[in-house]
Design a protein around this motif. Structure first.
Motif, PDB file in Angstrom:
ATOM      1  N   GLN A 196     -12.445  -5.141   7.862  1.00 43.49           N
ATOM      2  CA  GLN A 196     -12.245  -5.471   6.450  1.00 43.49           C
ATOM      3  C   GLN A 196     -13.175  -4.638   5.552  1.00 43.49           C
ATOM      4  N   LYS A 240     -11.992  -1.073   5.440  1.00 43.16           N
ATOM      5  CA  LYS A 240     -10.785  -0.983   4.600  1.00 43.16           C
ATOM      6  C   LYS A 240     -11.163  -0.889   3.128  1.00 43.16           C
ATOM      7  N   GLU A 241     -12.096  -1.748   2.716  1.00 45.35           N
ATOM      8  CA  GLU A 241     -12.495  -1.771   1.305  1.00 45.35           C
ATOM      9  C   GLU A 241     -13.291  -0.526   0.933  1.00 45.35           C
ATOM     10  N   LEU A 284      -8.558   2.018   2.414  1.00 44.25           N
ATOM     11  CA  LEU A 284      -7.479   2.250   3.369  1.00 44.25           C
ATOM     12  C   LEU A 284      -6.286   1.358   3.026  1.00 44.25           C
ATOM     13  N   GLU A 332      -4.062   0.721   5.399  1.00 43.68           N
ATOM     14  CA  GLU A 332      -3.720   0.023   6.640  1.00 43.68           C
ATOM     15  C   GLU A 332      -4.798   0.267   7.691  1.00 43.68           C
ATOM     16  N   VAL A 333      -5.144  -0.772   8.426  1.00 40.44           N
ATOM     17  CA  VAL A 333      -5.987  -0.611   9.616  1.00 40.44           C
ATOM     18  C   VAL A 333      -5.112  -0.974  10.806  1.00 40.44           C
ATOM     19  N   ALA A 346      -2.583  -5.832   5.618  1.00 43.18           N
ATOM     20  CA  ALA A 346      -3.178  -4.497   5.809  1.00 43.18           C
ATOM     21  C   ALA A 346      -3.574  -4.256   7.267  1.00 43.18           C
TER      22      ALA A 346
END
Ligand code: ATP
Ligand code: MG
Length: 221
Positions: free
Chosen positions: A33, A36-37, A41, A43-44, A79
């Motif tokens: 997470q 991602k932030e 991103l 998508e992970v 995501a």
């Protein structure tokens, strides 16, 4: 912010996050997470590694169970997705093949990142074709207690130039970013040990994963 990125709504950025996830725990999820932030991103993709039975240092957990647990853990987060690319492949699976595969699927302007924990990164020279890995995509190394990614031997051996405290440039032009995530001492090894001892893993894994482990009596001797 670890990187100045394109404005929101720009090109898609995809992170690949590989692991045996035996089982997945909140250390994986929170780190994913935060990556991602920090890197904006879209998508992970969790890549479940195929584990040859002789490599498993504990009673064999079926791949199907590891798969189900990741599914349960990421449910509800649009995501986060799960890929079976490595378990569909015959024989042993290597990250070099996985990254090459995803590179081929990228549309114009899309960017690919490989997410790896500091412990694994410090051993990356044991990986197949490791010098080529850094020619394929950017890497994001997430911090992990007791491992110092800055001391990773690869930084001294592969021609990297340090550009900032958290960014190294490979001769190919690709970068390795170091991201400090909220320190989390949890490991799957620890989860297996606690379960084996008959103690609760409550709050170390999502409740749905805990329920799955209990219901299927995984990791219990
Ligand atoms: P095991 O103890 O079985 O090795 P693990 O907790 O290390 O399990 P893996 O599936 O091996 O989990 O890890 C997948 C990826 O997640 C690796 O790149 C690893 O470094 C990273 N990772 C795992 N746990 C953490 C954590 N608590 N903080 C940061 N990164 C982590
Ligand atoms: Mg590990």
């Amino acid at each position: 912010m670890a990187r100045s990125g394109p404005p929101k709504g720009g090109a898609r950025r995809i992170g690949l996050f590989g692991g045996t996830f035996d089982p997945i725990h909140v250390g994986h999820l929170r780190a994913a997470q935060e990556v991602k932030e920090a890197f904006d991103l879209s998508e992970v993709i969790f890549i479940l590694a195929a584990v040859p039975p002789h490599k498993v240092p504990h009673p064999l957990i079926a791949t199907a169970d590891r798969w189900e647990m990741v599914k349960l853990a990421i449910a509800g987060n649009p995501a986060f997705t799960l890929s079976d690319i490595e378990i569909r492949r015959e024989g042993r699976s290597y990250s070099i093949e996985t990254i090459s595969y995803y590179r081929r699927t990228l549309a114009q302007g899309e960017e690919l990142f490989f997410i790896i924990g500091a412990d694994a990164f410090c051993e990356i020279e044991t990986w197949k074709d490791y010098p080529q890995l850094f020619t394929l995509c950017d890497f994001i190394v997430i911090s992990r207690p007791e491992f110092d990614p800055l001391q990773a031997p690869i930084f001294a051996s592969a021609g990297f130039k340090q550009e900032t405290h958290a960014r190294f440039r490979h001769p190919s032009g690709h970068a390795v970013f170091i991201l400090d995530v909220t320190p989390c001492r949890i490991s799957s090894t620890e989860i297996r040990r606690i379960t084996e001892e008959g103690k609760a893993i409550t709050y170390l894994v999502p409740a749905t994963v805990e329920a799955y482990i209990m219901q299927k009596r995984l990791y219990q001797v």
